[in-house]
Design an enzyme around this catalytic site. Structure first.
Site, PDB file in Angstrom:
ATOM      1  N   GLU A 134      -3.517  -8.343  27.907  1.00 55.08           N
ATOM      2  CA  GLU A 134      -4.876  -7.891  28.231  1.00 55.08           C
ATOM      3  C   GLU A 134      -5.029  -6.384  28.369  1.00 55.08           C
ATOM      4  O   GLU A 134      -5.653  -5.911  29.316  1.00 55.08           O
ATOM      5  CB  GLU A 134      -5.345  -8.589  29.526  1.00 55.08           C
ATOM      6  CG  GLU A 134      -5.321 -10.102  29.423  1.00 55.08           C
ATOM      7  CD  GLU A 134      -5.734 -10.812  30.716  1.00 55.08           C
ATOM      8  OE1 GLU A 134      -5.915 -10.136  31.745  1.00 55.08           O
ATOM      9  OE2 GLU A 134      -5.880 -12.041  30.695  1.00 55.08           O
ATOM     10  N   ASN A 175      -0.812 -10.245  23.897  1.00 51.46           N
ATOM     11  CA  ASN A 175      -1.568 -11.431  24.310  1.00 51.46           C
ATOM     12  C   ASN A 175      -2.898 -11.021  24.948  1.00 51.46           C
ATOM     13  O   ASN A 175      -2.943 -10.091  25.752  1.00 51.46           O
ATOM     14  CB  ASN A 175      -0.716 -12.196  25.337  1.00 51.46           C
ATOM     15  CG  ASN A 175      -1.241 -13.570  25.679  1.00 51.46           C
ATOM     16  OD1 ASN A 175      -1.480 -14.388  24.793  1.00 51.46           O
ATOM     17  ND2 ASN A 175      -1.413 -13.848  26.970  1.00 51.46           N
ATOM     18  N   HIS A 211      -9.152 -19.370  26.548  1.00 53.88           N
ATOM     19  CA  HIS A 211      -9.824 -20.005  27.685  1.00 53.88           C
ATOM     20  C   HIS A 211     -11.284 -20.165  27.276  1.00 53.88           C
ATOM     21  O   HIS A 211     -12.016 -19.176  27.191  1.00 53.88           O
ATOM     22  CB  HIS A 211      -9.726 -19.125  28.933  1.00 53.88           C
ATOM     23  CG  HIS A 211      -8.320 -18.937  29.419  1.00 53.88           C
ATOM     24  ND1 HIS A 211      -7.608 -19.957  30.005  1.00 53.88           N
ATOM     25  CD2 HIS A 211      -7.488 -17.872  29.382  1.00 53.88           C
ATOM     26  CE1 HIS A 211      -6.401 -19.512  30.326  1.00 53.88           C
ATOM     27  NE2 HIS A 211      -6.299 -18.257  29.962  1.00 53.88           N
ATOM     28  N   GLU A 241      -2.905 -20.041  25.912  1.00 50.52           N
ATOM     29  CA  GLU A 241      -3.418 -20.464  27.231  1.00 50.52           C
ATOM     30  C   GLU A 241      -4.646 -21.361  27.108  1.00 50.52           C
ATOM     31  O   GLU A 241      -5.582 -21.282  27.909  1.00 50.52           O
ATOM     32  CB  GLU A 241      -3.779 -19.225  28.085  1.00 50.52           C
ATOM     33  CG  GLU A 241      -2.644 -18.223  28.186  1.00 50.52           C
ATOM     34  CD  GLU A 241      -2.926 -17.064  29.151  1.00 50.52           C
ATOM     35  OE1 GLU A 241      -3.911 -17.140  29.914  1.00 50.52           O
ATOM     36  OE2 GLU A 241      -2.151 -16.098  29.132  1.00 50.52           O
ATOM     37  N   ASP A 243      -7.530 -23.811  27.402  1.00 50.67           N
ATOM     38  CA  ASP A 243      -8.163 -24.804  28.276  1.00 50.67           C
ATOM     39  C   ASP A 243      -9.662 -24.807  27.988  1.00 50.67           C
ATOM     40  O   ASP A 243     -10.207 -23.819  27.488  1.00 50.67           O
ATOM     41  CB  ASP A 243      -7.846 -24.640  29.782  1.00 50.67           C
ATOM     42  CG  ASP A 243      -8.079 -23.254  30.356  1.00 50.67           C
ATOM     43  OD1 ASP A 243      -8.824 -22.459  29.761  1.00 50.67           O
ATOM     44  OD2 ASP A 243      -7.509 -22.968  31.433  1.00 50.67           O
TER      45      ASP A 243
HETATM   46  C1  XIL Z   1      -3.503 -16.994  36.204  1.00 49.15           C
HETATM   47  C2  XIL Z   1      -2.806 -18.136  36.924  1.00 49.15           C
HETATM   48  O1  XIL Z   1      -3.097 -19.335  36.268  1.00 49.15           O
HETATM   49  C3  XIL Z   1      -3.236 -18.187  38.359  1.00 49.15           C
HETATM   50  O2  XIL Z   1      -2.471 -19.152  39.081  1.00 49.15           O
HETATM   51  C4  XIL Z   1      -3.058 -16.806  39.024  1.00 49.15           C
HETATM   52  O3  XIL Z   1      -3.581 -16.839  40.306  1.00 49.15           O
HETATM   53  C5  XIL Z   1      -3.751 -15.735  38.204  1.00 49.15           C
HETATM   54  O4  XIL Z   1      -3.292 -15.767  36.871  1.00 49.15           O
HETATM   55  N1  XIL Z   1      -4.824 -14.961  31.722  1.00 49.15           N
HETATM   56  C6  XIL Z   1      -3.458 -14.853  31.863  1.00 49.15           C
HETATM   57  C7  XIL Z   1      -2.767 -15.627  32.905  1.00 49.15           C
HETATM   58  O5  XIL Z   1      -2.815 -14.172  31.049  1.00 49.15           O
HETATM   59  O6  XIL Z   1      -1.641 -14.968  33.390  1.00 49.15           O
HETATM   60  C8  XIL Z   1      -3.682 -16.000  34.040  1.00 49.15           C
HETATM   61  O7  XIL Z   1      -2.988 -16.882  34.906  1.00 49.15           O
HETATM   62  C9  XIL Z   1      -4.945 -16.637  33.514  1.00 49.15           C
HETATM   63  C10 XIL Z   1      -5.696 -15.694  32.597  1.00 49.15           C
END
Ligand code: XIL
Length: 328
Positions: A134, A175, A211, A241, A243
């Site tokens: 990020e 990422n 996401h 990631e 969802d």
């Molecule tokens: C999130 C975790 O799922 C949580 O448990 C934590 O509190 C914060 O981070 N993008 C990412 C991940 O790259 O590392 C993040 O994970 C979610 C968004």
């Protein structure tokens, strides 16, 4: 007697694909169903939090390897691949870093020591790293303050070089979120990694976090176009990631679960159809441990398995995509 349908793991193995999820150390230790589900259904894992700098480095000279090591050991025991997440991120930093008032050179020294330390520790056991997470600011297309100012933009290249030196075999990823389809952000990410490649930086792939929600997801065509242009640079692409939030959808719970299944199925199929996407990981396994309710402040059910670990319609849609799409 009917034989059990093949698991996602079996279907993914057949086509040489990685299918995985992020894993939290607590349920892995405390919940035998969770561990069994992981090993049965998936061939890849990524620690959700325990390889981030905050949890891993409670103080400068103390490395808290235990929780991450236990996830890696579990994966090895069950012949699963491990993605490492993440070496350099503005989130989950320890207080001794954020409150340290370090000058740029010092901060770079800390990051170098961190990257060499973590990648070296897991050398040969973590096959791919999200080296930088990020860094792109979605509003401006430029870099976030951590990279633009605190560390300096050249430090992005250095992060990948340090990681490559610490484990020359590891695949190194940039990422990010919101850059899945053809958006201004994915264009900025494309420019960033193209520039790195031009400078001979060892970047090997781009991670698409993905996401998304029922009314907020990339078009399959845009997603495929973005994957294809990254692949044309010689890069790998992982969905890191995935969802799909359903809380804000219209309709009955059943209708929303069905809509969620369509989104999962369409996105996974679009990735598979490119033949250029080597891994798909969801951000969690069962709805019980998803980060989304904490993140949005609303209950939700964004994953492939329900609270009790039963496969949802989304699971069937992903299985169907793995079964039916022509192998690359
Ligand atoms: C999130 C975790 O799922 C949580 O448990 C934590 O509190 C914060 O981070 N993008 C990412 C991940 O790259 O590392 C993040 O994970 C979610 C968004």
């Amino acid at each position: 007697m009917e034989s059990a349908p093949p698991t996602l793991r079996t279907l993914a193995d057949r086509r040489g694909l990685l299918i995985g999820a992020c894993v939290a150390d607590r349920p892995l230790a405390d919940d035998p169903l969770y561990a069994a589900l992981l090993a049965r259904e998936l061939n890849a894992v990524v620690p959700e939090n325990m390889m981030k700098m905050g949890p891993l480095r409670p103080s400068r000279d103390r490395w808290n390897w235990g929780p991450a090591d236990s996830i890696v050991a579990f994966a090895q025991q069950h012949r699963m691949k491990v993605r490492g997440h993440t070496l350099a991120w503005h989130g989950s930093l320890p207080a001794w870093v954020t409150g340290g008032n370090f000058a740029q050179a010092e901060l770079r020294g800390i990051l170098e020591e961190h990257i060499r330390g973590v990648v070296g520790h897991y050398r040969g056991r973590v096959f791919a790293w999200d080296v930088v997470n990020e860094a792109v600011d979605g509003e401006t297309g430029g870099l976030r303050p951590m990279w633009a100012a605190a560390l300096g933009p050249e430090c992005l290249d250095l992060a990948f070089r340090w990681a490559h030196e610490a484990d020359p075999q590891a695949q190194l990823f940039y990422n990010d979120f919101g850059g899945e389809g053809l958006t201004a952000k994915s264009a900025a990410i494309y420019r960033l990694v193209s520039g790195m490649l031009g400078r001979g930086v060892p970047v090997h792939g781009v991670g698409l976090q993905m996401h998304v929600g029922l009314h907020d997801y990339p078009s399959p065509a845009g997603l495929a176009a973005n994957i294809n242009r990254l692949a044309a640079l010689g890069l790998q692409v992982h969905v890191t990631e995935l969802d799909v939030q359903i809380q804000r959808g219209l309709g009955t719970p059943q209708e929303r679960l069905a809509a969620q299944a369509r989104v999962y199925g369409d996105l996974v199929a679009a990735c598979l159809d490119t033949g250029r996407c080597q891994a798909i990981l969801t951000w969690g396994v069962t709805d019980r441990y998803s980060w989304i309710p904490h993140h949005t402040g609303r209950p939700d059910a964004p994953l492939l398995f329900d609270e009790a670990g039963r496969p949802k319609p989304a699971y069937e849609a992903v299985a169907a995509a793995l079964r039916e799409r022509t192998p690359a």
